[in-house]
Design a protein around this motif. Structure first.
Motif, PDB file in Angstrom:
ATOM      1  N   THR A  44       0.822  -1.216   0.000  1.00 43.16           N
ATOM      2  CA  THR A  44       0.000   0.000   0.000  1.00 43.16           C
ATOM      3  C   THR A  44       0.858   1.269   0.000  1.00 43.16           C
ATOM      4  OG1 THR A  44      -0.288  -0.152   2.403  1.00 43.16           O
ATOM      5  CG2 THR A  44      -2.026  -1.088   1.043  1.00 43.16           C
ATOM      6  N   LYS A  45       2.035   1.207   0.633  1.00 40.83           N
ATOM      7  CA  LYS A  45       2.941   2.368   0.600  1.00 40.83           C
ATOM      8  C   LYS A  45       3.368   2.696  -0.830  1.00 40.83           C
ATOM      9  CE  LYS A  45       5.062   2.447   5.151  1.00 40.83           C
ATOM     10  NZ  LYS A  45       6.295   2.246   5.923  1.00 40.83           N
ATOM     11  N   LYS A  46       3.479   1.664  -1.660  1.00 43.55           N
ATOM     12  CA  LYS A  46       3.852   1.866  -3.067  1.00 43.55           C
ATOM     13  C   LYS A  46       2.645   2.180  -3.935  1.00 43.55           C
ATOM     14  CE  LYS A  46       8.270  -0.093  -3.690  1.00 43.55           C
ATOM     15  NZ  LYS A  46       9.223   0.582  -4.526  1.00 43.55           N
ATOM     16  N   GLY A  47       1.445   2.162  -3.336  1.00 44.39           N
ATOM     17  CA  GLY A  47       0.237   2.465  -4.095  1.00 44.39           C
ATOM     18  C   GLY A  47      -0.190   1.343  -5.024  1.00 44.39           C
ATOM     19  N   LEU A  48       0.158   0.118  -4.667  1.00 45.16           N
ATOM     20  CA  LEU A  48      -0.163  -1.029  -5.506  1.00 45.16           C
ATOM     21  C   LEU A  48      -1.407  -1.750  -4.998  1.00 45.16           C
ATOM     22  CD1 LEU A  48       3.396  -2.633  -5.730  1.00 45.16           C
ATOM     23  CD2 LEU A  48       2.269  -1.280  -7.489  1.00 45.16           C
ATOM     24  N   THR A  49      -2.170  -2.302  -5.911  1.00 44.23           N
ATOM     25  CA  THR A  49      -3.259  -3.200  -5.552  1.00 44.23           C
ATOM     26  C   THR A  49      -2.689  -4.612  -5.472  1.00 44.23           C
ATOM     27  OG1 THR A  49      -3.867  -3.689  -7.831  1.00 44.23           O
ATOM     28  CG2 THR A  49      -4.934  -1.768  -6.805  1.00 44.23           C
ATOM     29  N   GLN A  50      -3.474  -5.529  -4.956  1.00 47.02           N
ATOM     30  CA  GLN A  50      -3.036  -6.922  -4.952  1.00 47.02           C
ATOM     31  C   GLN A  50      -2.832  -7.416  -6.383  1.00 47.02           C
ATOM     32  OE1 GLN A  50      -5.983  -8.995  -2.600  1.00 47.02           O
ATOM     33  NE2 GLN A  50      -4.894  -8.588  -0.690  1.00 47.02           N
ATOM     34  N   LEU A  51      -3.673  -6.963  -7.286  1.00 47.85           N
ATOM     35  CA  LEU A  51      -3.542  -7.352  -8.691  1.00 47.85           C
ATOM     36  C   LEU A  51      -2.227  -6.827  -9.276  1.00 47.85           C
ATOM     37  CD1 LEU A  51      -4.692  -8.713 -11.189  1.00 47.85           C
ATOM     38  CD2 LEU A  51      -5.920  -6.587 -11.694  1.00 47.85           C
ATOM     39  N   ASP A  52      -1.892  -5.570  -8.981  1.00 43.18           N
ATOM     40  CA  ASP A  52      -0.624  -4.999  -9.465  1.00 43.18           C
ATOM     41  C   ASP A  52       0.554  -5.843  -9.003  1.00 43.18           C
ATOM     42  OD1 ASP A  52      -2.014  -2.794 -10.551  1.00 43.18           O
ATOM     43  OD2 ASP A  52      -1.693  -1.572  -8.750  1.00 43.18           O
ATOM     44  N   LEU A  53       0.573  -6.148  -7.705  1.00 45.91           N
ATOM     45  CA  LEU A  53       1.686  -6.912  -7.158  1.00 45.91           C
ATOM     46  C   LEU A  53       1.726  -8.326  -7.730  1.00 45.91           C
ATOM     47  CD1 LEU A  53       4.115  -7.010  -5.294  1.00 45.91           C
ATOM     48  CD2 LEU A  53       2.575  -7.676  -3.431  1.00 45.91           C
ATOM     49  N   SER A  54       0.561  -8.906  -7.928  1.00 43.94           N
ATOM     50  CA  SER A  54       0.529 -10.261  -8.480  1.00 43.94           C
ATOM     51  C   SER A  54       1.165 -10.304  -9.870  1.00 43.94           C
ATOM     52  CB  SER A  54      -0.905 -10.799  -8.523  1.00 43.94           C
ATOM     53  OG  SER A  54      -1.675 -10.153  -9.514  1.00 43.94           O
TER      54      SER A  54
END
Length: 67
Positions: free
Chosen positions: A9-19
């Protein structure tokens, strides 16, 4: 509990982004964050490299040994 959600969340990513970055499903990232599943060694390394944070800090419970 691991710090993965906090870092994501600090990087502004969703779970989908990280996946997509790590090469796993969104459900897998969700399971990691809920501590229902542990990443494989290759996935741990990708997470460490991406967040520039030791995997031992991201997944403290995975690396803490209880006697």
């Amino acid at each position: 509990m691991n710090k993965l959600r906090e870092l994501r969340t600090k990087k502004g990513l969703t779970q989908l982004d990280l996946s997509k970055i790590i090469g796993v499903s969104e459900k897998t990232v969700s399971a990691w964050e809920r501590a229902n599943r542990n990443p494989k060694p290759k996935e741990l390394q990708k997470l460490e490299d991406y967040f520039k944070t030791p995997k031992e800090k991201i997944f403290f419970d995975l690396f803490s040994y209880k006697s």
